[in-house]
Scaffold this active site. Structure first.
Site, mmCIF file in Angstrom:
data_model
loop_
_atom_site.group_PDB
_atom_site.id
_atom_site.type_symbol
_atom_site.label_atom_id
_atom_site.label_comp_id
_atom_site.label_asym_id
_atom_site.label_seq_id
_atom_site.Cartn_x
_atom_site.Cartn_y
_atom_site.Cartn_z
ATOM 1 N N TYR A 1 0.850 -1.189 0.009
ATOM 2 C CA TYR A 1 0.047 0.034 -0.061
ATOM 3 C C TYR A 1 0.873 1.056 0.127
ATOM 4 C CZ TYR A 1 -3.948 -2.984 1.123
ATOM 5 O OH TYR A 1 -4.923 -4.069 0.984
ATOM 6 N N ASP B 1 -3.061 -17.939 0.872
ATOM 7 C CA ASP B 1 -4.067 -18.780 0.127
ATOM 8 C C ASP B 1 -4.846 -19.656 0.962
ATOM 9 O OD1 ASP B 1 -1.597 -19.843 -0.179
ATOM 10 O OD2 ASP B 1 -2.201 -20.492 -2.421
ATOM 11 N N LYS C 1 3.614 -15.540 1.798
ATOM 12 C CA LYS C 1 3.485 -16.199 0.446
ATOM 13 C C LYS C 1 5.111 -16.498 0.244
ATOM 14 C CE LYS C 1 0.967 -17.512 -3.167
ATOM 15 N NZ LYS C 1 0.271 -18.849 -3.165
ATOM 16 N N ASP D 1 -10.924 -8.934 7.413
ATOM 17 C CA ASP D 1 -12.200 -8.450 7.237
ATOM 18 C C ASP D 1 -12.992 -9.993 7.090
ATOM 19 O OD1 ASP D 1 -12.199 -5.960 7.225
ATOM 20 O OD2 ASP D 1 -13.203 -5.686 5.225
#
Ligand code: NAD
Length: 368
Positions: free
Chosen positions: A145, A228, A196, A256
């Site tokens: 971000y 994942d 990851k 979330d």
């Protein structure tokens, strides 16, 4: 008597209603545990724009700077004045500014589904075990971000190329890993670090650094999981997680997903932590939900997210673990004895009483 200074920024929509109940509960802990809380109210959000034409008025920022932590409600009313540009609207001009101003790099989001609220969770009952209890620890100021370069450029022939960059330094990972391991020590002593590492360089460094920091916490069990798989495991077997430890974007998504398991936004607190000085850590504590304009001003909002945010503040900023635990068990008691605001009420639940914001706050404060 030890005194703590708190800036209370209630904000918009349901913010003032739920903040009023959180302060009521904090005042009850003061009496029981023998400390003093200096709580100063200050306007923020549209309340700030109405007061001083700024979503974060100078006086509010000044009060925050002179405080030991910030208890925040929520800001933003989508239907108000569309002529005010995005950068000046409360979500960006108040909340993001505060995060930046105070270097809040660690976000803690506990998701707790008491077994009494099994009906409010989208998962089948057999997947919920004795209730879900997960803490997501998310990095808040780095990663994709914020990494540079971040741009969209023309590459000819009517094509464009968009670039985002994922960057982490050893030091950024280390300081957050300590937050995750220290938090696990206050819980069930298990950290699942999410990365990851099979594809991303960042993931390889993340895993190396977390493994190294983990050696200082021999009493905490450390596992690693690819992001994942973590997304899948959250819905298949959420009870396997204690602390989920994630970089910024993975944490944004997984927190979330985890929140959906908690039954209602009105139940979910959060903490954003900055630097530690001595035995106090500066933090901003707020409900995971927003201003809920659809129910604002009607005594319908669930104040529990705000009340639990106040409990997190006592624990993480001031080390007042007993007072924090007293609030959390008072909330649990209110749930066990059937107190329900509309968002967690089911007509099929025997013994459940539908009550308003004020009555829920009073029931919890009375037990503290
Ligand atoms: P929201 O979280 O305000 O509401 C989503 C749904 O959840 C609504 O149906 C609402 O009634 C319900 N809800 C939320 N909190 C509740 C509570 N305590 N008790 C009972 N029900 C509750 O999200 P939204 O409607 O998308 O956003 C409204 C405004 O809030 C927007 O301006 C948005 O930008 C802002 N917002 C602010 C924050 C923040 O200040 N941190 C966070 C999210 C959204």
């Amino acid at each position: 008597m030890k005194t703590y200074n708190i800036a209370a920024l209630a904000g918009d929509g349901i913010g003032p209603e739920v903040m009023r109940e959180a302060i009521k509960v904090l005042r009850a802990t003061e009496k029981r545990f023998g400390f003093k809380l200096n709580i100063t109210d200050a306007p923020v959000g549209w309340a700030g724009i109405d007061f001083a034409k700024k979503a974060l008025p100078d006086i509010t920022l000044d009060i925050c700077k002179r405080s030991d932590s910030i208890l925040f409600g929520s800001v933003g009313l989508p239907d108000r004045d569309p002529t005010i540009p995005k950068e000046e609207r409360p979500e960006r001009a108040a909340l993001l500014r505060l995060r930046k101003e105070f270097g809040l790099f660690a976000n803690l989001r506990p998701v707790k589904l008491p077994k009494e609220l099994a009906h409010a969770c989208p998962l089948a009952k057999e997947r919920q075990g004795d209730g879900i209890d997960i803490l997501v620890v998310r990095e808040l100021t780095g990663g994709m971000y914020f990494g540079q370069p971040k741009m969209t450029e023309d590459i000819g022939g009517g094509n464009q190329r968009a670039i985002d960059t994922m960057v982490y330094t050893t030091q950024e990972i280390e300081r957050l890993a300590h937050v995750a391991f220290d938090s696990a020590r206050l819980r069930r002593k298990k950290v699942t670090s999410i990365d990851k590492a099979n594809v991303l360089e960042n993931g390889v460094l993340w895993r190396e650094v977390v493994t190294r920091v983990g050696k200082d916490y021999a009493d905490v069990k450390l596992d690693h999981m690819f992001v994942d798989n973590a997304a899948m495991q959250l819905v298949l077997k959420p009870t396997q997680f204690d602390v989920m430890f994630c970089e910024n974007m993975f944490g944004d998504i997984l927190s979330d997903e985890a929140a959906a398991l908690g039954g209602s936004l009105g139940m979910l607190p959060s903490a954003s932590l900055g630097t530690t000085n001595g035995n106090q850590t500066f933090g901003l504590y707020e409900p995971a939900g927003g201003t809920a304009p659809d129910i604002a001003g009607k005594d319908l909002a669930n104040p529990i997210a705000q009340i639990l945010s106040a409990a997190l503040m006592l624990r993480h900023s001031f080390g007042l673990n007993d007072a924090a635990a007293a609030i959390e068990s008072a909330v649990q008691h209110a749930i066990e004895t059937g107190h329900r605001t509309g968002d967690i009420f089911s007509a099929h639940e025997a013994g459940a009483k539908r009550i308003g914001t004020r009555a829920m706050g009073e029931a919890i404060a009375a037990v503290v």
